[in-house]
Design an enzyme around this catalytic site. Structure first.
Site, mmCIF file in Angstrom:
data_model
loop_
_atom_site.group_PDB
_atom_site.id
_atom_site.type_symbol
_atom_site.label_atom_id
_atom_site.label_comp_id
_atom_site.label_asym_id
_atom_site.label_seq_id
_atom_site.Cartn_x
_atom_site.Cartn_y
_atom_site.Cartn_z
ATOM 1 N N SER A 12 0.874 -1.230 0.048
ATOM 2 C CA SER A 12 0.054 -0.009 -0.009
ATOM 3 C C SER A 12 0.899 1.460 0.075
ATOM 4 O O SER A 12 1.692 1.607 0.930
ATOM 5 C CB SER A 12 -0.723 0.061 1.206
ATOM 6 O OG SER A 12 -1.435 1.352 1.646
ATOM 7 N N HIS A 37 -1.507 -1.240 -3.920
ATOM 8 C CA HIS A 37 -2.835 -1.131 -3.159
ATOM 9 C C HIS A 37 -2.653 0.677 -3.145
ATOM 10 O O HIS A 37 -1.950 1.105 -2.546
ATOM 11 C CB HIS A 37 -2.983 -1.830 -2.100
ATOM 12 C CG HIS A 37 -4.076 -1.413 -1.358
ATOM 13 N ND1 HIS A 37 -5.276 -2.354 -1.628
ATOM 14 C CD2 HIS A 37 -4.694 -0.888 -0.337
ATOM 15 C CE1 HIS A 37 -6.204 -2.174 -0.900
ATOM 16 N NE2 HIS A 37 -5.777 -1.248 -0.111
ATOM 17 N N ASP A 39 -4.946 3.676 -1.514
ATOM 18 C CA ASP A 39 -6.139 4.098 -0.084
ATOM 19 C C ASP A 39 -6.657 5.428 -0.521
ATOM 20 O O ASP A 39 -5.805 6.284 -0.324
ATOM 21 C CB ASP A 39 -5.333 3.593 0.976
ATOM 22 C CG ASP A 39 -5.300 2.289 1.432
ATOM 23 O OD1 ASP A 39 -6.143 1.654 1.272
ATOM 24 O OD2 ASP A 39 -4.181 2.027 1.694
ATOM 25 N N MET A 41 -9.090 8.103 0.634
ATOM 26 C CA MET A 41 -10.021 8.360 1.864
ATOM 27 C C MET A 41 -10.313 9.993 1.702
ATOM 28 O O MET A 41 -9.817 10.836 1.422
ATOM 29 C CB MET A 41 -9.168 8.525 3.068
ATOM 30 C CG MET A 41 -8.298 7.046 3.081
ATOM 31 S SD MET A 41 -7.295 7.249 4.700
ATOM 32 C CE MET A 41 -6.378 5.541 4.630
ATOM 33 N N HIS A 70 -8.940 1.147 -3.569
ATOM 34 C CA HIS A 70 -9.452 0.972 -2.252
ATOM 35 C C HIS A 70 -10.419 2.358 -1.909
ATOM 36 O O HIS A 70 -9.542 3.172 -1.278
ATOM 37 C CB HIS A 70 -8.681 0.409 -1.368
ATOM 38 C CG HIS A 70 -9.398 0.071 0.177
ATOM 39 N ND1 HIS A 70 -8.846 -0.075 1.248
ATOM 40 C CD2 HIS A 70 -10.889 0.155 0.398
ATOM 41 C CE1 HIS A 70 -9.545 -0.179 2.250
ATOM 42 N NE2 HIS A 70 -10.947 0.009 1.814
ATOM 43 N N MET A 72 -12.273 4.479 0.242
ATOM 44 C CA MET A 72 -12.898 4.671 1.556
ATOM 45 C C MET A 72 -13.564 6.023 1.524
ATOM 46 O O MET A 72 -13.189 6.929 2.112
ATOM 47 C CB MET A 72 -11.769 4.535 2.861
ATOM 48 C CG MET A 72 -11.221 3.256 2.766
ATOM 49 S SD MET A 72 -9.768 3.049 3.706
ATOM 50 C CE MET A 72 -8.428 3.233 2.402
ATOM 51 N N MET A 141 -11.318 -5.876 6.132
ATOM 52 C CA MET A 141 -10.661 -4.930 6.687
ATOM 53 C C MET A 141 -10.150 -5.570 8.307
ATOM 54 O O MET A 141 -10.946 -5.910 9.062
ATOM 55 C CB MET A 141 -11.433 -3.614 7.188
ATOM 56 C CG MET A 141 -11.631 -2.658 5.860
ATOM 57 S SD MET A 141 -9.987 -2.306 4.902
ATOM 58 C CE MET A 141 -9.141 -1.328 5.981
ATOM 59 N N ASP A 180 -6.347 -6.145 4.889
ATOM 60 C CA ASP A 180 -5.816 -5.012 4.789
ATOM 61 C C ASP A 180 -5.679 -4.268 6.134
ATOM 62 O O ASP A 180 -6.709 -4.243 6.773
ATOM 63 C CB ASP A 180 -6.531 -4.141 3.839
ATOM 64 C CG ASP A 180 -6.082 -2.587 3.433
ATOM 65 O OD1 ASP A 180 -4.911 -2.310 4.108
ATOM 66 O OD2 ASP A 180 -6.697 -2.239 2.879
HETATM 67 C C1 DX5 Z 1 -6.144 1.589 6.370
HETATM 68 C C2 DX5 Z 1 -5.743 1.036 4.583
HETATM 69 C C3 DX5 Z 1 -4.680 0.315 4.781
HETATM 70 C C4 DX5 Z 1 -3.427 0.822 5.061
HETATM 71 C C5 DX5 Z 1 -2.707 -0.450 5.629
HETATM 72 O O1 DX5 Z 1 -6.848 2.367 6.405
HETATM 73 O O2 DX5 Z 1 -6.750 0.793 4.049
HETATM 74 O O3 DX5 Z 1 -4.411 -0.074 3.214
HETATM 75 O O4 DX5 Z 1 -2.432 1.305 4.066
HETATM 76 O O5 DX5 Z 1 -1.471 0.134 6.296
HETATM 77 P P1 DX5 Z 1 -0.629 -0.954 7.318
HETATM 78 O O6 DX5 Z 1 0.047 -1.972 6.325
HETATM 79 O O7 DX5 Z 1 0.632 0.157 7.817
HETATM 80 O O8 DX5 Z 1 -1.464 -1.444 8.488
HETATM 81 ZN ZN ZN Z 2 -6.842 -0.350 1.722
#
Ligand code: DX5
Ligand code: ZN
Length: 221
Positions: A12, A37, A39, A41, A70, A72, A141, A180
């Site tokens: 990620s 990956h 993320d 947000m 992904h 969010m 998750m 994840d």
């Molecule tokens: C969490 C994200 C993850 C995050 C994981 O909100 O969706 O993808 O990047 O990070 P680590 O591996 O540091 O827990």
């Molecule tokens: Zn993620």
């Protein structure tokens, strides 16, 4: 049928050095990442704000790796076309978000992309059962989404991974099971033992001194 037993490692980029993003993408590629990956947000569906479709588009020319996006965000249906345009290969949306889940999944597939469905640690697995024949990937998750570097929530989430695998096999379905959050060498084996095959890891890979070594250990090779 896709190979849902093959272990896939997806770093990620949330945990990468964003001031050198191109080099970080190349570092992940060279280290043997299967997917990347991303993320997204929105500061509304989750507490944090990360990045949007422009960053996905900026990553795209620098790798041929599958971009596993992904979302969010509260309204994935509204922003979908922008992520398709940006060059995502797979778009994962949350079952808890504010949209018609089936319609969004159909729209992702109609655009020629793979469709993923995610659920938060507090959400019961039964919530996703109605959609499991419409997806390419289920994301369970393993932390409350929003931030990297949190601890793996084993008790709350592993029974859900096991239930998803059971449901998949009993109904002859075909989707990856991704985890994840808090994934490192120890938790990757726990997740795999319960039935997950796609491992997203930010901190434990991008902050590892030797990413290639970390990936191959995570792959179990
Ligand atoms: C969490 C994200 C993850 C995050 C994981 O909100 O969706 O993808 O990047 O990070 P680590 O591996 O540091 O827990
Ligand atoms: Zn993620």
């Amino acid at each position: 049928m896709r190979d849902c037993n093959r272990r896939i490692i997806a770093p990620s980029i949330l945990a990468s050095d964003w001031s050198r993003l191109k080099e970080e993408i190349e570092r992940a590629d060279t280290a043997g990442a299967d997917w990347l990956h991303l993320d997204v947000m929105d500061g509304h569906f989750v507490e944090n704000i990360s990045f949007g479709p422009q960053l996905v588009a900026a990553v795209r020319p620098h790798t041929e790796t599958t971009l596993d996006v992904h979302l969010m965000i509260t309204r994935p249906d509204k922003y979908l076309p922008m992520f398709v345009e940006a060059g995502a290969d797979r778009i994962t949306v949350h079952v808890e978000a504010d949209h018609d889940v089936s319609a969004t999944l159909r729209e992702i597939r109609a655009a020629g992309l793979q469709a993923g469905l995610a659920l938060n640690p507090v959400t019961p697995i039964e919530k996703v059962f109605p959609f499991l024949d419409e997806i390419d990937l289920l994301l369970v998750m393993t932390v409350v989404p929003g931030f990297g570097g949190q601890s793996f929530m084993e008790k709350e989430t592993m029974p859900k991974v096991a239930a998803a695998r059971e449901f998949r096999d009993a109904n002859n379905l075909d989707f990856h099971i991704e985890v994840d959050g808090g994934i490192e060498l120890e938790t990757v084996e726990i997740a795999a033992a319960h039935g997950a095959n796609v491992m997203v890891a930010g901190t434990s890979l991008f902050r590892a001194p030797d990413m290639a070594g970390a990936i191959s250990k995570m792959r179990g090779s």
